[in-house]
Design a protein around this motif. Structure first.
Motif, PDB file in Angstrom:
ATOM      1  N   PHE A   1      -7.073  31.382 -22.745  1.00 52.60           N
ATOM      2  CA  PHE A   1      -7.724  32.087 -23.844  1.00 52.60           C
ATOM      3  C   PHE A   1      -7.372  33.566 -23.930  1.00 52.60           C
ATOM      4  O   PHE A   1      -7.666  34.202 -24.926  1.00 52.60           O
ATOM      5  N   MET A   2      -6.753  34.137 -22.926  1.00 53.07           N
ATOM      6  CA  MET A   2      -6.474  35.570 -22.967  1.00 53.07           C
ATOM      7  C   MET A   2      -5.010  35.802 -22.615  1.00 53.07           C
ATOM      8  O   MET A   2      -4.675  36.283 -21.550  1.00 53.07           O
ATOM      9  N   ARG A   3      -4.158  35.434 -23.543  1.00 55.78           N
ATOM     10  CA  ARG A   3      -2.733  35.712 -23.391  1.00 55.78           C
ATOM     11  C   ARG A   3      -2.453  37.109 -23.927  1.00 55.78           C
ATOM     12  O   ARG A   3      -3.323  37.750 -24.506  1.00 55.78           O
ATOM     13  N   THR A   4      -1.237  37.569 -23.759  1.00 55.29           N
ATOM     14  CA  THR A   4      -0.902  38.938 -24.162  1.00 55.29           C
ATOM     15  C   THR A   4      -1.270  39.245 -25.619  1.00 55.29           C
ATOM     16  O   THR A   4      -1.876  40.294 -25.875  1.00 55.29           O
ATOM     17  N   PRO A   5      -0.971  38.383 -26.602  1.00 60.76           N
ATOM     18  CA  PRO A   5      -1.377  38.707 -27.975  1.00 60.76           C
ATOM     19  C   PRO A   5      -2.898  38.836 -28.136  1.00 60.76           C
ATOM     20  O   PRO A   5      -3.374  39.697 -28.880  1.00 60.76           O
ATOM     21  N   ASP A   6      -3.659  37.974 -27.428  1.00 63.01           N
ATOM     22  CA  ASP A   6      -5.125  38.068 -27.476  1.00 63.01           C
ATOM     23  C   ASP A   6      -5.595  39.380 -26.855  1.00 63.01           C
ATOM     24  O   ASP A   6      -6.504  40.038 -27.376  1.00 63.01           O
ATOM     25  N   ALA A   7      -4.997  39.744 -25.733  1.00 56.40           N
ATOM     26  CA  ALA A   7      -5.365  40.985 -25.052  1.00 56.40           C
ATOM     27  C   ALA A   7      -5.013  42.190 -25.927  1.00 56.40           C
ATOM     28  O   ALA A   7      -5.786  43.150 -26.020  1.00 56.40           O
ATOM     29  N   ALA A   8      -3.852  42.145 -26.593  1.00 54.64           N
ATOM     30  CA  ALA A   8      -3.457  43.242 -27.480  1.00 54.64           C
ATOM     31  C   ALA A   8      -4.416  43.341 -28.663  1.00 54.64           C
ATOM     32  O   ALA A   8      -4.728  44.451 -29.129  1.00 54.64           O
ATOM     33  N   ASP A   9      -4.923  42.217 -29.134  1.00 53.07           N
ATOM     34  CA  ASP A   9      -5.911  42.217 -30.209  1.00 53.07           C
ATOM     35  C   ASP A   9      -7.214  42.853 -29.734  1.00 53.07           C
ATOM     36  O   ASP A   9      -7.845  43.627 -30.463  1.00 53.07           O
ATOM     37  N   SER A  10      -7.613  42.557 -28.506  1.00 53.86           N
ATOM     38  CA  SER A  10      -8.809  43.176 -27.926  1.00 53.86           C
ATOM     39  C   SER A  10      -8.604  44.685 -27.765  1.00 53.86           C
ATOM     40  O   SER A  10      -9.483  45.490 -28.101  1.00 53.86           O
ATOM     41  N   LEU A  11      -7.438  45.068 -27.257  1.00 52.19           N
ATOM     42  CA  LEU A  11      -7.104  46.487 -27.154  1.00 52.19           C
ATOM     43  C   LEU A  11      -7.162  47.139 -28.535  1.00 52.19           C
ATOM     44  O   LEU A  11      -7.687  48.249 -28.690  1.00 52.19           O
ATOM     45  N   GLY A  12      -6.647  46.458 -29.543  1.00 50.00           N
ATOM     46  CA  GLY A  12      -6.657  46.990 -30.902  1.00 50.00           C
ATOM     47  C   GLY A  12      -8.056  47.279 -31.407  1.00 50.00           C
ATOM     48  O   GLY A  12      -8.282  48.280 -32.110  1.00 50.00           O
TER      49      GLY A  12
END
Length: 157
Positions: A99-110
């Motif tokens: 559930f927390m791949r790099t694109p998901d993490a980047a979205d959270s960072l965003g």
């Protein structure tokens, strides 16, 4: 706690991932910050933002930057540290896809970038990525270059 700094814990609500914990350290005597003096630090895969907040000889990495006049933030990705724990983490791994791949993490960072930019009334800021955080901040920067003043990659993967 250092008397020269203001430390505060904040949170950002992400529509998909829930509450994201954000910690801010800044100089006590500065109220406004230009984009080049605001930084968000993104942790890697093995643990959350504690590495940025941990104090040695009385100062953390965040304190050091605040001492130099920066408004410094770090976040715990969903499932890390003080951020909300996604429900699938309470189930056996085979029941859920990652559930927390790099694109998901980047979205959270965003979501945190947007929060800080709105809070400080700026359009850009600096990012520091550490370990897996280098992939997260690079992914974010590649997709949102207009939001990033400078990108620093520490111990890149």
């Amino acid at each position: 706690m250092n008397a020269r700094f203001i430390d505060e814990d904040l949170s950002v609500e992400h529509p998909q991932h829930g509450r994201i914990h954000v910690h801010n350290t800044r100089p006590r005597d500065i109220d406004e910050f230009a984009p080049e003096r605001i930084v968000i630090m993104q942790h890697g895969a093995t643990y959350g933002s504690l590495g940025f907040e941990l104090r040695f000889a009385g100062l953390s990495w965040m304190d050091h930057l605040a001492d130099a006049g920066f408004d410094v933030y770090c976040l715990d990705l969903p499932g890390y540290g003080q951020s909300e724990r996604p429900g699938q983490m309470d189930e056996p791994p085979e029941n859920n896809a990652p559930f927390m791949r790099t694109p998901d993490a980047a979205d959270s960072l965003g979501a945190v970038v947007d929060f800080v930019c709105e809070r400080r009334n700026v359009g850009r800021l600096n990012l520091v990525g550490w370990s897996w955080g280098t992939a997260i901040t690079s992914f974010y920067t590649a997709n949102q270059p207009e939001r990033v003043e400078r990108l620093v990659l520490n111990a890149p993967i």
